[in-house]
Design a protein around this motif. Structure first.
Motif, PDB file in Angstrom:
ATOM      1  N   SER A 160       0.926  -1.211  -0.198  1.00  4.69           N
ATOM      2  CA  SER A 160       0.244   0.053  -0.014  1.00  4.69           C
ATOM      3  C   SER A 160       0.839   1.278  -0.140  1.00  4.69           C
ATOM      4  O   SER A 160       0.401   2.358  -0.692  1.00  4.69           O
ATOM      5  CB  SER A 160      -0.918  -0.172   1.258  1.00  4.69           C
ATOM      6  OG  SER A 160      -1.798   1.230   1.259  1.00  4.69           O
ATOM      7  N   ASP A 161       1.957   1.208   0.804  1.00  8.69           N
ATOM      8  CA  ASP A 161       2.717   2.317   1.016  1.00  8.69           C
ATOM      9  C   ASP A 161       3.464   2.721  -0.428  1.00  8.69           C
ATOM     10  O   ASP A 161       3.546   3.801  -0.814  1.00  8.69           O
ATOM     11  CB  ASP A 161       3.687   2.254   1.793  1.00  8.69           C
ATOM     12  CG  ASP A 161       3.255   2.034   3.401  1.00  8.69           C
ATOM     13  OD1 ASP A 161       2.030   2.561   3.412  1.00  8.69           O
ATOM     14  OD2 ASP A 161       3.967   1.700   4.359  1.00  8.69           O
ATOM     15  N   ASP A 164       1.143   4.199  -3.083  1.00  9.24           N
ATOM     16  CA  ASP A 164       0.878   5.477  -2.900  1.00  9.24           C
ATOM     17  C   ASP A 164       1.820   6.331  -3.111  1.00  9.24           C
ATOM     18  O   ASP A 164       1.810   7.457  -3.726  1.00  9.24           O
ATOM     19  CB  ASP A 164       0.352   5.787  -1.397  1.00  9.24           C
ATOM     20  CG  ASP A 164      -1.027   5.290  -1.104  1.00  9.24           C
ATOM     21  OD1 ASP A 164      -1.888   5.086  -2.091  1.00  9.24           O
ATOM     22  OD2 ASP A 164      -1.526   4.820  -0.142  1.00  9.24           O
ATOM     23  N   GLY A 168      -0.138   6.052  -7.149  1.00 11.59           N
ATOM     24  CA  GLY A 168      -1.067   5.309  -7.765  1.00 11.59           C
ATOM     25  C   GLY A 168      -0.542   4.660  -9.008  1.00 11.59           C
ATOM     26  O   GLY A 168       0.199   5.095  -9.671  1.00 11.59           O
ATOM     27  N   ASP A 197      -5.345   3.280  -5.836  1.00 15.57           N
ATOM     28  CA  ASP A 197      -4.287   3.765  -4.650  1.00 15.57           C
ATOM     29  C   ASP A 197      -3.793   2.645  -3.861  1.00 15.57           C
ATOM     30  O   ASP A 197      -4.069   1.479  -4.255  1.00 15.57           O
ATOM     31  CB  ASP A 197      -4.923   4.833  -3.967  1.00 15.57           C
ATOM     32  CG  ASP A 197      -5.928   4.302  -3.259  1.00 15.57           C
ATOM     33  OD1 ASP A 197      -6.477   2.843  -2.849  1.00 15.57           O
ATOM     34  OD2 ASP A 197      -7.070   5.196  -2.619  1.00 15.57           O
ATOM     35  N   GLY A 198      -3.163   2.649  -2.765  1.00 13.78           N
ATOM     36  CA  GLY A 198      -2.586   1.779  -2.106  1.00 13.78           C
ATOM     37  C   GLY A 198      -3.425   0.789  -1.510  1.00 13.78           C
ATOM     38  O   GLY A 198      -3.662  -0.197  -1.803  1.00 13.78           O
ATOM     39  N   LYS A 241       8.063  12.778  -5.052  1.00 12.29           N
ATOM     40  CA  LYS A 241       8.184  11.311  -5.212  1.00 12.29           C
ATOM     41  C   LYS A 241       9.098  10.509  -4.741  1.00 12.29           C
ATOM     42  O   LYS A 241       8.804   9.403  -4.205  1.00 12.29           O
ATOM     43  CB  LYS A 241       7.526  11.254  -6.765  1.00 12.29           C
ATOM     44  CG  LYS A 241       6.158  11.610  -7.099  1.00 12.29           C
ATOM     45  CD  LYS A 241       5.114  11.193  -6.230  1.00 12.29           C
ATOM     46  CE  LYS A 241       3.586  11.591  -6.727  1.00 12.29           C
ATOM     47  NZ  LYS A 241       2.673  11.366  -5.846  1.00 12.29           N
ATOM     48  N   ASP A 244       8.734  10.221  -1.238  1.00 13.25           N
ATOM     49  CA  ASP A 244       7.854   9.372  -0.794  1.00 13.25           C
ATOM     50  C   ASP A 244       8.259   7.823  -0.943  1.00 13.25           C
ATOM     51  O   ASP A 244       8.083   6.960   0.041  1.00 13.25           O
ATOM     52  CB  ASP A 244       6.583   9.534  -1.608  1.00 13.25           C
ATOM     53  CG  ASP A 244       5.833  10.866  -1.399  1.00 13.25           C
ATOM     54  OD1 ASP A 244       6.165  11.436  -0.253  1.00 13.25           O
ATOM     55  OD2 ASP A 244       4.804  11.404  -2.182  1.00 13.25           O
TER      56      ASP A 244
END
Length: 309
Positions: A160-161, A164, A168, A197-198, A241, A244
């Motif tokens: 999920s991380d 995201d 996405g 998404d995640g 990004k 992230d």
């Protein structure tokens, strides 16, 4: 052989916790390019470091420098409070720069084998619970009669991380279904091109009961998400990004690769994705003393040994 309900529940998570390790290794190599990303990545890598007494780090580093074939053990670990956790999924990623090829070998978590250093025969995923990453490495090396050069482990929430972190992904959904609750009960996963998404990606790849192909269908969706994240991550050049992505790595991954190794992998092994092959080890289910195991024949082990050695 019909699995019990407990075994079925465990198998729902099998792919989740290991596939991200693949993404982690490949994406951090991309993120490690450029001056800004390099400085950030060095800091992130320091938080990811975890040594292994079972791996000769100098020997592995020499292989990377000489551009030899490498085998990386990828562990997806289900870590719980007051519990050492266990590797609910195992995969060996074999990188061959001479032939620009990469093989991803999935080892069934219930494979019955000798747990090296524990003196028992048990499910291969129990090696991590009994002796951590070193016992897992020793056991896989014995199981496949091959050397492991590096390892990377990730917790299950990493997918999920990562989705995201890259902003996405887009996938082509082959089925139309209503979610049973893996993401959100009643959510419609429409057939065709969809954005994830995640959390939606987690639901997308966890679903199995509504897929006529069962685990095979779920594995296909897994590969879709892996490829989509890798492709999206490889094209990202935005500083925000990259932050992230590095944050997702630092929060979810542990590895014995240092920053120098990762940058060398990027330089010398970046083309291995040109020819990627996925292989699931084959065997048969059996029950011994009321416990389910997956028996993998010696011929099958020898076949995989020849694929990655």
């Amino acid at each position: 052989m019909v699995l019990g309900r407990k075994d079925k529940r465990k198998k729902k998570r099998t792919w989740l916790k290991v596939t991200l390790s693949i993404i982690a290794i490949l994406i951090i190599a991309v993120a490690a390019t450029g001056i800004y990303a390099a400085n950030k990545a060095k800091t992130t890598v320091n938080t990811m470091q975890k040594d292994s007494d079972s791996i000769d780090k100098k020997q592995s580093a020499t292989k990377v420098k000489d551009q030899e074939k490498l085998n990386v053990l990828l562990l997806g670990v289900d870590q719980r409070e007051d519990d050492a956790g266990r590797s609910d999924a195992l995969m060996v990623m074999s990188l061959d720069p001479a032939n620009n090829s990469m093989k991803l070998i999935s080892i069934p978590r219930d494979s019955r084998t000798e747990i090296v250093g524990h003196g028992t025969t048990d499910k291969i995923n129990h090696a991590y619970a009994f002796g951590g990453v070193d016992m897992a490495i020793d056991t896989v090396e014995n199981f496949l009669d091959t050397d492991i050069d590096y390892f990377a482990e990730m917790n299950m929430e990493g997918l999920s991380d990562f989705v995201d972190a890259v902003g996405g992904i887009t996938v082509n959904n082959q089925l139309d279904w209503i979610d049973e609750g893996y993401y959100e009960k009643g959510y419609h996963y429409a057939q065709g091109e969809i954005q994830l998404d995640g959390p939606k990606a987690m639901g997308y790849v966890r679903m199995r009961h509504l897929d006529p192909d069962g685990d095979f269908g779920r594995n296909a969706r897994q590969r879709q998400v892996i490829q989509a994240v890798i492709d999206k991550g490889a094209s990202i050049n935005s500083v925000s990004k990259i932050d992230d992505i590095l944050g997702a790595l630092g929060n979810n991954v542990e590895t014995n690769m240092d920053f120098s190794t990762m940058t060398d992998l990027f330089k010398n092994y970046r083309n291995v994705r040109q020819n990627s092959e996925n292989y699931q080890m084959q065997g048969t289910g059996t029950t011994i003393d009321k416990v389910y195991y997956y028996e993998v024949s010696q011929d099958e082990r020898d076949k995989v040994h020849d694929m990655i050695s």
